[in-house]
Design a protein around this motif. Structure first.
Motif, PDB file in Angstrom:
ATOM      1  N   TYR A 106      45.899  46.942  39.259  1.00  0.00           N
ATOM      2  CA  TYR A 106      45.250  46.040  40.224  1.00  0.00           C
ATOM      3  C   TYR A 106      45.643  46.331  41.665  1.00  0.00           C
ATOM      4  O   TYR A 106      45.126  45.697  42.585  1.00  0.00           O
ATOM      5  CB  TYR A 106      45.510  44.567  39.864  1.00  0.00           C
ATOM      6  CG  TYR A 106      46.953  44.140  39.785  1.00  0.00           C
ATOM      7  CD1 TYR A 106      47.659  43.733  40.916  1.00  0.00           C
ATOM      8  CD2 TYR A 106      47.607  44.111  38.557  1.00  0.00           C
ATOM      9  CE1 TYR A 106      48.973  43.329  40.835  1.00  0.00           C
ATOM     10  CE2 TYR A 106      48.928  43.711  38.464  1.00  0.00           C
ATOM     11  CZ  TYR A 106      49.604  43.320  39.607  1.00  0.00           C
ATOM     12  OH  TYR A 106      50.917  42.920  39.504  1.00  0.00           O
TER      13      TYR A 106
ATOM     14  N   HIS B 149      48.842  45.452  31.706  1.00  0.00           N
ATOM     15  CA  HIS B 149      48.494  44.345  30.798  1.00  0.00           C
ATOM     16  C   HIS B 149      49.595  43.285  30.787  1.00  0.00           C
ATOM     17  O   HIS B 149      50.013  42.805  29.745  1.00  0.00           O
ATOM     18  CB  HIS B 149      48.235  44.873  29.390  1.00  0.00           C
ATOM     19  CG  HIS B 149      46.886  45.513  29.228  1.00  0.00           C
ATOM     20  ND1 HIS B 149      46.058  45.280  28.144  1.00  0.00           N
ATOM     21  CD2 HIS B 149      46.210  46.392  30.012  1.00  0.00           C
ATOM     22  CE1 HIS B 149      44.950  45.994  28.273  1.00  0.00           C
ATOM     23  NE2 HIS B 149      45.018  46.675  29.406  1.00  0.00           N
TER      24      HIS B 149
ATOM     25  N   THR C 246      46.869  37.683  31.711  1.00  0.00           N
ATOM     26  CA  THR C 246      45.445  37.580  31.369  1.00  0.00           C
ATOM     27  C   THR C 246      44.576  37.669  32.619  1.00  0.00           C
ATOM     28  O   THR C 246      43.444  38.155  32.558  1.00  0.00           O
ATOM     29  CB  THR C 246      45.172  36.262  30.626  1.00  0.00           C
ATOM     30  OG1 THR C 246      45.652  35.165  31.415  1.00  0.00           O
ATOM     31  CG2 THR C 246      45.863  36.243  29.276  1.00  0.00           C
ATOM     32  N   GLN C 247      45.096  37.214  33.761  1.00  0.00           N
ATOM     33  CA  GLN C 247      44.334  37.336  35.002  1.00  0.00           C
ATOM     34  C   GLN C 247      44.098  38.803  35.347  1.00  0.00           C
ATOM     35  O   GLN C 247      43.010  39.171  35.807  1.00  0.00           O
ATOM     36  CB  GLN C 247      45.070  36.646  36.149  1.00  0.00           C
ATOM     37  CG  GLN C 247      44.313  36.711  37.482  1.00  0.00           C
ATOM     38  CD  GLN C 247      45.028  35.996  38.615  1.00  0.00           C
ATOM     39  OE1 GLN C 247      45.852  35.116  38.372  1.00  0.00           O
ATOM     40  NE2 GLN C 247      44.716  36.360  39.849  1.00  0.00           N
TER      41      GLN C 247
ATOM     42  N   LEU D 209      43.656  41.199  33.294  1.00  0.00           N
ATOM     43  CA  LEU D 209      42.577  41.685  32.435  1.00  0.00           C
ATOM     44  C   LEU D 209      41.219  41.202  32.936  1.00  0.00           C
ATOM     45  O   LEU D 209      40.254  41.980  32.997  1.00  0.00           O
ATOM     46  CB  LEU D 209      42.807  41.219  30.997  1.00  0.00           C
ATOM     47  CG  LEU D 209      44.167  41.559  30.360  1.00  0.00           C
ATOM     48  CD1 LEU D 209      44.201  41.105  28.910  1.00  0.00           C
ATOM     49  CD2 LEU D 209      44.461  43.041  30.470  1.00  0.00           C
ATOM     50  N   ARG D 210      41.142  39.932  33.305  1.00  0.00           N
ATOM     51  CA  ARG D 210      39.871  39.394  33.783  1.00  0.00           C
ATOM     52  C   ARG D 210      39.435  40.086  35.076  1.00  0.00           C
ATOM     53  O   ARG D 210      38.254  40.440  35.234  1.00  0.00           O
ATOM     54  CB  ARG D 210      39.990  37.882  34.016  1.00  0.00           C
ATOM     55  CG  ARG D 210      40.119  37.050  32.751  1.00  0.00           C
ATOM     56  CD  ARG D 210      39.912  35.569  33.033  1.00  0.00           C
ATOM     57  NE  ARG D 210      40.908  35.052  33.966  1.00  0.00           N
ATOM     58  CZ  ARG D 210      42.072  34.507  33.598  1.00  0.00           C
ATOM     59  NH1 ARG D 210      42.371  34.427  32.320  1.00  0.00           N
ATOM     60  NH2 ARG D 210      42.917  34.045  34.500  1.00  0.00           N
ATOM     61  N   ASP D 211      40.375  40.285  35.983  1.00  0.00           N
ATOM     62  CA  ASP D 211      40.035  40.934  37.251  1.00  0.00           C
ATOM     63  C   ASP D 211      39.564  42.370  37.025  1.00  0.00           C
ATOM     64  O   ASP D 211      38.631  42.842  37.692  1.00  0.00           O
ATOM     65  CB  ASP D 211      41.254  40.937  38.179  1.00  0.00           C
ATOM     66  CG  ASP D 211      41.599  39.543  38.689  1.00  0.00           C
ATOM     67  OD1 ASP D 211      40.755  38.629  38.542  1.00  0.00           O
ATOM     68  OD2 ASP D 211      42.715  39.376  39.227  1.00  0.00           O
TER      69      ASP D 211
ATOM     70  N   GLU E 211      38.090  43.612  34.310  1.00  0.00           N
ATOM     71  CA  GLU E 211      36.760  43.601  33.692  1.00  0.00           C
ATOM     72  C   GLU E 211      35.685  43.276  34.716  1.00  0.00           C
ATOM     73  O   GLU E 211      34.578  43.830  34.676  1.00  0.00           O
ATOM     74  CB  GLU E 211      36.747  42.598  32.534  1.00  0.00           C
ATOM     75  CG  GLU E 211      37.547  43.073  31.328  1.00  0.00           C
ATOM     76  CD  GLU E 211      37.650  42.025  30.236  1.00  0.00           C
ATOM     77  OE1 GLU E 211      37.671  40.811  30.572  1.00  0.00           O
ATOM     78  OE2 GLU E 211      37.701  42.404  29.056  1.00  0.00           O
ATOM     79  N   ARG E 212      36.023  42.398  35.666  1.00  0.00           N
ATOM     80  CA  ARG E 212      35.049  42.046  36.700  1.00  0.00           C
ATOM     81  C   ARG E 212      34.856  43.197  37.688  1.00  0.00           C
ATOM     82  O   ARG E 212      33.731  43.505  38.091  1.00  0.00           O
ATOM     83  CB  ARG E 212      35.533  40.791  37.448  1.00  0.00           C
ATOM     84  CG  ARG E 212      34.573  40.312  38.533  1.00  0.00           C
ATOM     85  CD  ARG E 212      34.966  38.936  39.059  1.00  0.00           C
ATOM     86  NE  ARG E 212      36.316  38.909  39.600  1.00  0.00           N
ATOM     87  CZ  ARG E 212      37.355  38.314  39.011  1.00  0.00           C
ATOM     88  NH1 ARG E 212      37.187  37.691  37.856  1.00  0.00           N
ATOM     89  NH2 ARG E 212      38.549  38.344  39.571  1.00  0.00           N
TER      90      ARG E 212
ATOM     91  N   ARG F 257      38.871  46.821  30.504  1.00  0.00           N
ATOM     92  CA  ARG F 257      40.255  46.401  30.616  1.00  0.00           C
ATOM     93  C   ARG F 257      41.098  47.538  31.205  1.00  0.00           C
ATOM     94  O   ARG F 257      40.691  48.704  31.169  1.00  0.00           O
ATOM     95  CB  ARG F 257      40.775  45.985  29.234  1.00  0.00           C
ATOM     96  CG  ARG F 257      40.175  44.651  28.769  1.00  0.00           C
ATOM     97  CD  ARG F 257      40.238  44.502  27.249  1.00  0.00           C
ATOM     98  NE  ARG F 257      41.592  44.385  26.722  1.00  0.00           N
ATOM     99  CZ  ARG F 257      42.220  43.235  26.462  1.00  0.00           C
ATOM    100  NH1 ARG F 257      41.598  42.079  26.746  1.00  0.00           N
ATOM    101  NH2 ARG F 257      43.420  43.219  25.937  1.00  0.00           N
TER     102      ARG F 257
END
Length: 446
Positions: A200, A226, A229-230, A232-234, A236-237, A242
């Protein structure tokens, strides 16, 4: 014919009640000794035989102790010891974005890193850690502090897609990092990793440059992966996949990769990491304190993945204590898997020693006790009412003992902790140094 056995002169002979060599696995040798010369293990043998074969310059007798390899801290940010306990009880991104990163922007400098790493090295040595894998700014200052302390260190050459006081952009991070490596590459005890912070904070372009340099220079790649969970969401967006899949598409998965945390993994991702020979830096205390979760270590081990233990930084743990990590890793694995025999004592010890060494590519040098390897040793005193009786020394090391029972530490045969005291630094001076930084940081950042 003269049948008198030849006596070999050596530097040091250490006798102990027990020796846990890690290799071979699952054994504890009783009433043995380790013969050491020129910083390396010459032999491990019965004490009576050792006296017949060797004439040591120095004998160290530890009749109530267990000797193990020096512990390997596979993931930390040593200089962040100066931020210990600041902004506790916050979720990861809140903690980073609103507290840690602003404090670093105001205070991090070569002196901050050198002083913080000096304090961290002392803490780690006192707790039996002889090698640490670091990731932080101004890595040359961290390397110099490790050399001064007499520790081994894998110095992370950090890469992040943001300007800091250390570097302006990706190319600047890499140029400075490789220049440091070129300057210190022949320094005994100092090794290097490329350390892109996390998916990220690092772009595809930066990862491409890291991979090229890692392959050219045969360096491990050490990063956070990893963790929440944030994250992972970021991913994917932003990228449509992932983080692990993104790294796979970029070509980064392989034996050189050290994936730190690896908390949120699906079964296919676990198999993917193991199949590519990646290593995991498991940081159970940090994962729990930041509410990130519990890593699926039992499943990773079952798939054949190499797992080592890390403390993370003192700002997020808040201890650089691998005894605590061993115990917690074993207990969490049992709870997470529902299997009481998951991650036994010998497995936890392997993770804290040879697992970390293997991840760093140092398993032929450290991580276990066998002839030819460096004499990195930790002696643990088990003569204590709170540790009595002792039926199994490996079980005691993991489930009963704490870092306070570490009595002696040797790095390459040189004693760095003697009877629970530093031999190369002054604890009072280091406490005063920490207080000076606390007074400088506290007014604006408390």
């Amino acid at each position: 014919m003269d049948t008198t056995p030849q006596v070999t002169k050596i530097d040091l002979l250490i006798e102990a009640r027990w020796i846990i060599p890690i290799e071979p696995a699952g054994i504890a040798l009783e009433n043995h000794a380790i013969a050491i010369d020129a910083g390396r293990i010459v032999a491990i043998l019965q004490q009576s035989e050792a006296h017949r074969r060797f004439s040591p310059q120095t004998i160290e007798r530890r009749p109530h102790h267990v000797l193990i390899p020096g512990l390997v801290n596979l993931h930390t940010h040593a200089a962040m010891t100066l931020l210990r306990g600041m902004a506790d009880d916050q979720p990861l991104m809140e903690w980073l974005q609103h507290h840690i990163w602003p404090a670093e922007a105001r205070h991090v400098s070569p002196q901050f890193v050198r002083d913080g790493t000096r304090i961290a090295c002392a803490e780690m040595l006192l707790g039996g850690i002889t090698c640490f894998n670091d990731m932080y700014f101004f890595p040359k200052a961290a390397a110099e502090a490790a050399v001064e302390a007499g520790m081994r260190a894998a110095i992370g050459l950090i890469v992040i897609d943001a300007p800091t006081a250390y570097a302006t952009d990706v190319d600047d991070y890499l140029d400075k990092g490789m220049a440091i490596r070129d300057t210190l590459r022949d320094q005994p005890g100092i090794n290097f990793c490329l350390a892109p912070h996390a998916p990220y904070t690092v772009s595809d372009r930066a990862f491409g440059k890291v991979l090229t340099l890692a392959e050219q220079c045969e360096l491990p790649i050490h990063l956070h992966l990893h963790e929440t969970t944030q994250e992972l969401r970021d991913s994917e967006r932003q990228f449509g996949v992932r983080p692990l899949e993104r790294l796979h598409r970029l070509g980064l998965l392989g034996p050189a990769l050290i994936a730190t945390h690896a908390v949120h993994l699906e079964p296919g991702e676990i198999a993917h990491l193991a199949r590519h020979g990646c290593s995991i830096a498991h940081c159970p205390s940090s994962n729990l304190k930041l509410a990130s979760g519990i890593a699926p270590i039992t499943a990773l081990l079952a798939q054949g993945a190499n797992v080592g233990l890390g403390t993370d930084g003192a700002a997020s743990n808040n201890r650089l204590d691998l005894f605590a990590e061993m115990r917690l890793a074993a207990l969490l694995a049992k709870a997470e898997s529902g299997q009481a025999d998951a991650v036994g004592a010998h497995q936890a010890l392997h993770m804290a020693t040879l697992g970390g060494a293997r991840a760093l590519g140092l398993d032929e040098e450290i991580g276990s006790l066998r002839p030819g390897k460096a004499a990195d040793l930790c002696a643990i005193d088990l003569q204590d009412l709170r540790l009595s009786p002792c039926y199994d020394p490996a079980s005691h090391v993991v489930y009963v003992a704490s870092r306070e029972q570490v009595s002696d530490v040797w790095v390459a045969g040189i004693q760095r902790i003697k009877h629970r005291k530093l031999t190369a630094d002054n604890e009072i001076e280091l406490i005063s140094l920490a207080s000076l930084w606390q007074n400088q940081i506290r007014p604006r950042d408390a």
